[in-house]
Design an enzyme around this catalytic site. Sequence first.
Site, PDB file in Angstrom:
ATOM      1  N   ASP A  65       0.867  -1.163  -0.076  1.00 34.15           N
ATOM      2  CA  ASP A  65       0.029   0.126   0.068  1.00 34.15           C
ATOM      3  C   ASP A  65       0.822   1.464  -0.083  1.00 34.15           C
ATOM      4  O   ASP A  65       1.718   1.446   0.889  1.00 34.15           O
ATOM      5  CB  ASP A  65      -0.900  -0.077   1.247  1.00 34.15           C
ATOM      6  CG  ASP A  65      -1.973   1.139   1.418  1.00 34.15           C
ATOM      7  OD1 ASP A  65      -1.841   2.285   0.458  1.00 34.15           O
ATOM      8  OD2 ASP A  65      -2.651   1.251   2.268  1.00 34.15           O
ATOM      9  N   SER A  83      -2.494  13.064 -16.084  1.00 32.56           N
ATOM     10  CA  SER A  83      -4.056  13.143 -16.946  1.00 32.56           C
ATOM     11  C   SER A  83      -4.482  14.519 -17.441  1.00 32.56           C
ATOM     12  O   SER A  83      -4.213  15.558 -16.954  1.00 32.56           O
ATOM     13  CB  SER A  83      -5.013  12.676 -16.032  1.00 32.56           C
ATOM     14  OG  SER A  83      -6.266  12.569 -16.422  1.00 32.56           O
ATOM     15  N   TYR A 142     -10.260  13.972  -8.851  1.00 28.45           N
ATOM     16  CA  TYR A 142      -9.001  13.371  -9.767  1.00 28.45           C
ATOM     17  C   TYR A 142      -8.284  14.161 -10.447  1.00 28.45           C
ATOM     18  O   TYR A 142      -6.914  14.268 -10.162  1.00 28.45           O
ATOM     19  CB  TYR A 142      -9.590  12.452 -10.785  1.00 28.45           C
ATOM     20  CG  TYR A 142      -8.630  11.348 -11.470  1.00 28.45           C
ATOM     21  CD1 TYR A 142      -7.746  10.724 -10.950  1.00 28.45           C
ATOM     22  CD2 TYR A 142      -8.401  11.900 -12.993  1.00 28.45           C
ATOM     23  CE1 TYR A 142      -6.939   9.825 -11.595  1.00 28.45           C
ATOM     24  CE2 TYR A 142      -7.550  11.028 -13.537  1.00 28.45           C
ATOM     25  CZ  TYR A 142      -6.661   9.977 -12.982  1.00 28.45           C
ATOM     26  OH  TYR A 142      -5.964   9.448 -13.732  1.00 28.45           O
ATOM     27  N   LYS A 197     -12.967   2.516 -18.716  1.00 26.13           N
ATOM     28  CA  LYS A 197     -13.114   3.756 -19.500  1.00 26.13           C
ATOM     29  C   LYS A 197     -14.041   3.563 -20.850  1.00 26.13           C
ATOM     30  O   LYS A 197     -14.306   2.232 -20.999  1.00 26.13           O
ATOM     31  CB  LYS A 197     -11.878   4.358 -19.844  1.00 26.13           C
ATOM     32  CG  LYS A 197     -11.086   4.795 -18.711  1.00 26.13           C
ATOM     33  CD  LYS A 197      -9.927   5.583 -18.998  1.00 26.13           C
ATOM     34  CE  LYS A 197      -9.304   6.181 -17.659  1.00 26.13           C
ATOM     35  NZ  LYS A 197      -8.298   7.216 -17.579  1.00 26.13           N
ATOM     36  N   ALA A 198     -14.154   4.412 -21.542  1.00 21.95           N
ATOM     37  CA  ALA A 198     -15.305   4.557 -22.599  1.00 21.95           C
ATOM     38  C   ALA A 198     -14.800   3.447 -23.783  1.00 21.95           C
ATOM     39  O   ALA A 198     -15.850   2.571 -23.971  1.00 21.95           O
ATOM     40  CB  ALA A 198     -15.382   5.861 -23.277  1.00 21.95           C
TER      41      ALA A 198
END
Length: 349
Positions: free
Chosen positions: A58, A122, A153, A196-197
């Site tokens: 982690d 991103s 995000y 995702k798409a």
Amino acid sequence: MDQDFGKLIVVTGAGGFIGGSLVARLREHGHRRIRAVDVKPLREWHQKFDDVENLVLDLNLKPNCDAAARGASDIYNLAANMGGMGFIESNKALCMLSVLINTHMLQAAAEQNVERFFYSSSACVYNGDKQKSFEAPSLKEEDAYPAMAEDGYGWEKLFSERMCRHFREDFGLYTRVARFHNVYGPWGTWDGGREKAPAAICRKVIEAKLSGKHEIEIWGSGEQTRSFMYIDDCLKGIDLIMNSDIVEPINLGSSEAVTINQLVDLAEGFAGIKLHRKYNLDAPKGVNGRNSDNTLIQKLLHWEPDTPLKNGLERTYAWIYEQYVAREKGASFLSATRPKPARTGSAGR
């Protein structure tokens, strides 16, 4: 990839789609010492290799980041809490908590004299006011400011970009940052809520084809525009950027913009069917338009992601089809072989 095959390379988020694909590419290029790190149990990793040091850690916790970075020459930090719009919209606090991962990994890298550090940012960092048009505005690197990033995000990614900058300026850490635009391809998440798409649409078309129920739900109006980058282009871009003199965040994405409706058109073509489209206007749909302006990457690297969407999506559709059919066959086998439960209770019920 860098040609010093004996140095230790660390990939965080290695149990995920891009991280696992990066580990596979490093192996293909001859790297012998790779440490792959992810929080997920090994059985849930997208790709896993026996000749790689695989650690389940982690990375929100600083001691685990120290262990991950120990002895490393290069770190590719791809670990984050992320997914498609459905996940991002419903888990903003969890997405923001990823700031712990990058903060602690940067600290560990600096303390242990890591030579190079790559951070995957991103396109969600871009100012939302510049993405209201459906005409797929091409976003240049400077369009991240004045800041109005994707809530949750996007803000975490923008903050972490700045952390990379200041660790470079204050501590001399070699950092490189790429802003990914919608990466897709085989070995990616294709169901479960984090897909995702491109993968979601491929799966929905496959489900419609195999079930005979020829309809598909599309989130939003279908007029939203995006660009989608094939995984091979993403991996090549990571390598080029890591080995470049580019110190500021740079776009890494395709400039081939399409609407979500056009994405469905392509998947329908692979399936050989036409579906009735049901538009869910209340579903998470993100910004209206977003495309990657590749002026800077063309200028500095004389390259840009160039896999045509039709080609990459066809490969992705075929891979998801195989996974889907295999899963359904497995479920049918388990159902057929599972012992029937004994009857209990009163006969009168």
